[in-house]
Motif scaffolding. Structure first.
Motif, PDB file in Angstrom:
ATOM      1  N   LEU A  38       1.310   5.147 -19.523  1.00 34.32           N
ATOM      2  CA  LEU A  38       2.239   5.471 -18.353  1.00 34.32           C
ATOM      3  C   LEU A  38       1.482   6.773 -17.618  1.00 34.32           C
ATOM      4  O   LEU A  38       1.163   7.727 -18.085  1.00 34.32           O
ATOM      5  N   ASP A  39       1.411   6.653 -16.119  1.00 37.05           N
ATOM      6  CA  ASP A  39       0.891   7.764 -15.689  1.00 37.05           C
ATOM      7  C   ASP A  39       1.861   8.025 -14.452  1.00 37.05           C
ATOM      8  O   ASP A  39       2.314   7.298 -13.640  1.00 37.05           O
ATOM      9  N   LEU A  40       2.051   9.335 -14.427  1.00 36.12           N
ATOM     10  CA  LEU A  40       2.921   9.772 -13.348  1.00 36.12           C
ATOM     11  C   LEU A  40       2.395  10.869 -12.439  1.00 36.12           C
ATOM     12  O   LEU A  40       2.176  11.883 -12.858  1.00 36.12           O
ATOM     13  N   GLY A  41       2.092  10.371 -11.067  1.00 37.59           N
ATOM     14  CA  GLY A  41       1.267  11.483 -10.370  1.00 37.59           C
ATOM     15  C   GLY A  41       2.345  12.138  -9.148  1.00 37.59           C
ATOM     16  O   GLY A  41       3.519  11.912  -9.543  1.00 37.59           O
ATOM     17  N   GLY A  42       1.940  12.422  -8.266  1.00 38.73           N
ATOM     18  CA  GLY A  42       2.707  13.151  -7.362  1.00 38.73           C
ATOM     19  C   GLY A  42       3.351  12.205  -6.340  1.00 38.73           C
ATOM     20  O   GLY A  42       4.293  11.895  -6.009  1.00 38.73           O
ATOM     21  N   GLY A  43       2.413  11.018  -5.877  1.00 30.51           N
ATOM     22  CA  GLY A  43       2.697  10.123  -5.061  1.00 30.51           C
ATOM     23  C   GLY A  43       3.018   8.601  -5.696  1.00 30.51           C
ATOM     24  O   GLY A  43       3.675   7.838  -4.780  1.00 30.51           O
ATOM     25  N   SER A  44       2.318   8.421  -6.862  1.00 26.59           N
ATOM     26  CA  SER A  44       2.591   7.066  -7.334  1.00 26.59           C
ATOM     27  C   SER A  44       2.647   7.161  -8.815  1.00 26.59           C
ATOM     28  O   SER A  44       2.704   8.240  -9.341  1.00 26.59           O
ATOM     29  N   THR A  45       3.211   6.052  -9.319  1.00 31.85           N
ATOM     30  CA  THR A  45       3.387   5.937 -10.813  1.00 31.85           C
ATOM     31  C   THR A  45       2.935   4.668 -11.363  1.00 31.85           C
ATOM     32  O   THR A  45       3.161   3.528 -10.663  1.00 31.85           O
ATOM     33  N   GLN A  46       2.035   4.647 -12.611  1.00 30.33           N
ATOM     34  CA  GLN A  46       1.522   3.282 -13.032  1.00 30.33           C
ATOM     35  C   GLN A  46       2.092   2.924 -14.437  1.00 30.33           C
ATOM     36  O   GLN A  46       2.555   3.917 -15.211  1.00 30.33           O
ATOM     37  N   ILE A  47       2.212   1.865 -14.760  1.00 27.16           N
ATOM     38  CA  ILE A  47       2.661   1.297 -16.049  1.00 27.16           C
ATOM     39  C   ILE A  47       1.595   0.296 -16.490  1.00 27.16           C
ATOM     40  O   ILE A  47       1.454  -0.655 -15.644  1.00 27.16           O
ATOM     41  N   THR A  48       0.926   0.190 -17.505  1.00 27.74           N
ATOM     42  CA  THR A  48       0.176  -1.000 -17.859  1.00 27.74           C
ATOM     43  C   THR A  48       0.204  -1.207 -19.622  1.00 27.74           C
ATOM     44  O   THR A  48       0.327  -0.167 -19.992  1.00 27.74           O
ATOM     45  N   PHE A  49       0.410  -2.479 -19.955  1.00 26.69           N
ATOM     46  CA  PHE A  49       0.572  -2.662 -21.398  1.00 26.69           C
ATOM     47  C   PHE A  49       0.256  -4.162 -21.388  1.00 26.69           C
ATOM     48  O   PHE A  49      -0.114  -4.975 -20.618  1.00 26.69           O
ATOM     49  N   LEU A  50      -0.265  -4.388 -22.795  1.00 22.62           N
ATOM     50  CA  LEU A  50      -0.810  -5.884 -23.398  1.00 22.62           C
ATOM     51  C   LEU A  50       0.644  -6.389 -23.857  1.00 22.62           C
ATOM     52  O   LEU A  50       1.178  -6.216 -24.833  1.00 22.62           O
ATOM     53  N   PRO A  51       1.201  -7.464 -22.951  1.00 24.24           N
ATOM     54  CA  PRO A  51       2.336  -8.135 -23.696  1.00 24.24           C
ATOM     55  C   PRO A  51       2.063  -8.888 -24.752  1.00 24.24           C
ATOM     56  O   PRO A  51       1.016  -9.316 -24.826  1.00 24.24           O
ATOM     57  N   VAL A  89     -17.317   7.418  -0.603  1.00 25.27           N
ATOM     58  CA  VAL A  89     -15.963   8.216  -0.229  1.00 25.27           C
ATOM     59  C   VAL A  89     -15.278   7.214   0.105  1.00 25.27           C
ATOM     60  O   VAL A  89     -15.412   6.361   0.971  1.00 25.27           O
ATOM     61  N   SER A  90     -13.970   6.851  -0.794  1.00 20.18           N
ATOM     62  CA  SER A  90     -12.848   5.922  -0.472  1.00 20.18           C
ATOM     63  C   SER A  90     -11.617   5.989  -1.129  1.00 20.18           C
ATOM     64  O   SER A  90     -11.524   7.069  -1.799  1.00 20.18           O
ATOM     65  N   ILE A  91     -10.924   5.172  -1.010  1.00 24.21           N
ATOM     66  CA  ILE A  91      -9.568   5.195  -1.447  1.00 24.21           C
ATOM     67  C   ILE A  91      -9.189   4.205  -2.395  1.00 24.21           C
ATOM     68  O   ILE A  91      -9.543   3.102  -2.414  1.00 24.21           O
ATOM     69  N   MET A  92      -8.971   4.751  -3.631  1.00 25.47           N
ATOM     70  CA  MET A  92      -8.972   3.644  -4.857  1.00 25.47           C
ATOM     71  C   MET A  92      -7.545   3.125  -5.115  1.00 25.47           C
ATOM     72  O   MET A  92      -6.572   3.925  -4.795  1.00 25.47           O
ATOM     73  N   ASN A  93      -7.451   1.878  -5.340  1.00 24.64           N
ATOM     74  CA  ASN A  93      -6.179   0.978  -5.457  1.00 24.64           C
ATOM     75  C   ASN A  93      -5.524   1.417  -6.585  1.00 24.64           C
ATOM     76  O   ASN A  93      -6.080   1.634  -7.805  1.00 24.64           O
ATOM     77  N   GLY A  94      -4.049   1.628  -6.772  1.00 31.89           N
ATOM     78  CA  GLY A  94      -3.381   2.094  -7.692  1.00 31.89           C
ATOM     79  C   GLY A  94      -3.515   1.098  -8.915  1.00 31.89           C
ATOM     80  O   GLY A  94      -3.624   1.287 -10.258  1.00 31.89           O
ATOM     81  N   THR A  95      -3.801  -0.134  -8.817  1.00 30.73           N
ATOM     82  CA  THR A  95      -4.121  -1.281  -9.995  1.00 30.73           C
ATOM     83  C   THR A  95      -5.130  -1.022 -10.776  1.00 30.73           C
ATOM     84  O   THR A  95      -5.059  -1.063 -12.088  1.00 30.73           O
ATOM     85  N   SER A  96      -6.235  -0.390 -10.109  1.00 28.67           N
ATOM     86  CA  SER A  96      -7.546  -0.253 -10.878  1.00 28.67           C
ATOM     87  C   SER A  96      -7.416   1.248 -11.693  1.00 28.67           C
ATOM     88  O   SER A  96      -7.625   1.309 -12.678  1.00 28.67           O
ATOM     89  N   GLU A  97      -6.602   2.231 -11.195  1.00 26.86           N
ATOM     90  CA  GLU A  97      -6.075   3.469 -11.878  1.00 26.86           C
ATOM     91  C   GLU A  97      -5.518   2.900 -13.289  1.00 26.86           C
ATOM     92  O   GLU A  97      -5.777   3.448 -13.971  1.00 26.86           O
ATOM     93  N   GLY A  98      -4.416   2.304 -12.994  1.00 23.81           N
ATOM     94  CA  GLY A  98      -3.649   1.831 -14.427  1.00 23.81           C
ATOM     95  C   GLY A  98      -4.543   1.092 -15.137  1.00 23.81           C
ATOM     96  O   GLY A  98      -4.397   1.353 -16.380  1.00 23.81           O
TER      97      GLY A  98
END
Length: 446
Positions: A216-229, A182-191
């Motif tokens: 692109l992920d848009l949740g209720g509390g946070s949003t993430q963007i990830t791509f390969l430059p 049981v833990s809180i996952m950081n947003g960077t890992s999500e993205g």
């Protein structure tokens, strides 16, 4: 400092079913990575799957089937994924055979002042697992919960109380409860996990062209963007902790990735209404030109209830609403140096849900849109609020925020292609599957 993740891999892995192990390699390496950790993470595989779970006396022909239970504790709801896997041979990789999914609302964070109720909602969802996993398999089936932005936004002591209640529920369950279950996952890992998942499922990690898709992920509390430059200038001009570097399939990937806590769709509503951190919620009314003029109601998020309304004697519509939303994202969302016109981004969660509500895509099949399509739809919804009020009185606000986030926030071109989807090759794009594998493999993470 950038995040360096080294994955030791020598397998020549076909797309299916080996994609699941590849996800594991990345997820497990990411599991302990936060913005404060900069050392390389080495992953060493030392055991086969069959030897990792608790040993039970079982018929030989049933040893090929195993299960995993993963809870996704999001800001607006708690979801349970019950996975069934088949492993025909100990030397072969497992195949995902089935997924049973169920969700309830609100999320755990709504019970910040009643943690025992939060635990109760998890215990109710556990019934899904008991009805899906055969009784003889309960003691061998890992049970895990990962919380996301909803709990990240809570005061630490309240988040801890909720997690402790969940841990008690898990400990009393008949399932196998791993360490750190049981833990809180950081947003960077999500993205990062979402990026690897989608590009693996779509075959882009194996493509000779080297082209990949962004997420692109848009949740209720946070949003993430990830791509390969594609440009080194993107990496050089970005904040150091927006870059994550890791090795995969004998290739080194250097991703642009960031999670914006407090800029998910529901959190953005609060910011636009001026309700963040406000007091006197029992009598204050928060108004917005993004809401229908005659609309007035109570709205709850994160365990608090707000009185919200339109501006009866004022003006409403897209232009005024856009100005409100611009104040939310301006100067906060970093704009990468490059977001090429030809880049394709996969968009999930509320991007998908609101596109369905606005009639832009089919709710079952999803679809392909350009950024300009969100803008066009936002104008229509906001200028005809009465028509869409039955869908949601917040639809104008939400569609305008999405438009503002994409254009003025991230700086996307209007013709950037967005692929709206929930599944790729019938596999959920959620991080939940990869996180489940996390607890199937005995890894030494240094």
């Amino acid at each position: 400092m950038s995040k360096n993740i080294s994955l030791k891999m020598s397998l020549q892995v076909p797309l299916l079913p080996a994609m699941f192990l590849s996800l594991v390699l990345v997820v497990l390496a990411l599991a302990g990575v936060t913005h404060a950790q900069h050392r390389a993470t080495a992953v060493d595989f030392s055991a086969s799957l069959g030897n990792l779970l608790p040993c039970l006396t079982r018929p030989a022909n049933s040893s090929h089937i195993f299960y995993g239970v993963m809870f996704d504790a999001g800001s607006t709801g708690t979801r349970i994924h019950v996975y069934t896997f088949i492993q025909k041979n100990p030397e072969e990789l497992p195949v995902l055979d089935n997924e049973v999914f169920h969700s309830i609302k609100p999320g755990l964070s709504a019970y910040a002042d009643m943690p025992e109720m939060g635990g109760y909602t998890v215990s109710e969802l556990l019934k899904v697992a008991k009805n899906t996993v055969p009784r003889l398999e309960w003691k061998r089936t890992p049970l895990v919960l990962k919380a996301t932005a909803g709990l990240r936004l809570l005061p630490p002591e309240k988040a801890k109380a909720l997690l402790e209640e969940v841990q008690d529920v898990f400990d009393e369950s008949p399932f196998y409860v791993p360490d750190d279950s049981v833990s809180i996952m950081n947003g960077t890992s999500e993205g990062i996990l979402a990026w690897v998942t989608v590009n693996f499922l779509t075959g882009h990690l194996h493509a000779e062209s080297g082209k990949t898709v962004g997420i692109l992920d848009l949740g209720g509390g946070s949003t993430q963007i990830t791509f390969l430059p594609k440009s080194k200038k993107t990496i050089q001009s970005s904040p150091a902790d927006y870059i994550a570097r890791f090795d995969l399939f004998n290739s080194t990937y250097e991703l642009y990735t960031h999670s914006y806590l407090g800029y998910g769709l529901m959190a953005a509503r609060l910011a636009a209404l001026g309700a963040l951190g406000a007091e006197g919620l029992e009598w204050r009314v928060f108004r917005s030109s993004c809401l229908p003029k005659k609309f007035k109601d109570d709205w709850s998020f994160g365990g608090l209830t707000y009185k919200v309304s339109g501006i009866v004697d004022g003006y409403a519509g897209y232009k005024l609403c856009y100005q409100e939303m611009l104040k939310v994202v301006k100067g906060v969302i970093h704009q990468p140096y490059e977001l090429k016109d030809t880049s394709i981004f996969y968009a999930f969660s509320y991007y998908y849900d609101r596109a369905v509500d606005a009639g832009l895509i089919d709710g079952t099949q999803g679809g392909t849109l350009e950024v300009r399509d969100f803008k066009k739809s936002a104008k229509e919804v906001c200028n005809k609020m009465s028509k869409y009020r039955s869908v949601s009185p917040f639809l104008c606000m939400d569609m305008t925020y999405i438009t503002c986030l994409l254009k003025d926030g991230f700086g996307f071109k209007e013709n950037t292609v967005l692929q709206l989807t929930k599944k790729v090759n019938n596999v959920e794009t959620s991080w939940a599957l990869g996180a489940t594998f996390n607890h199937f493999h005995n890894l030494k993470i240094h």
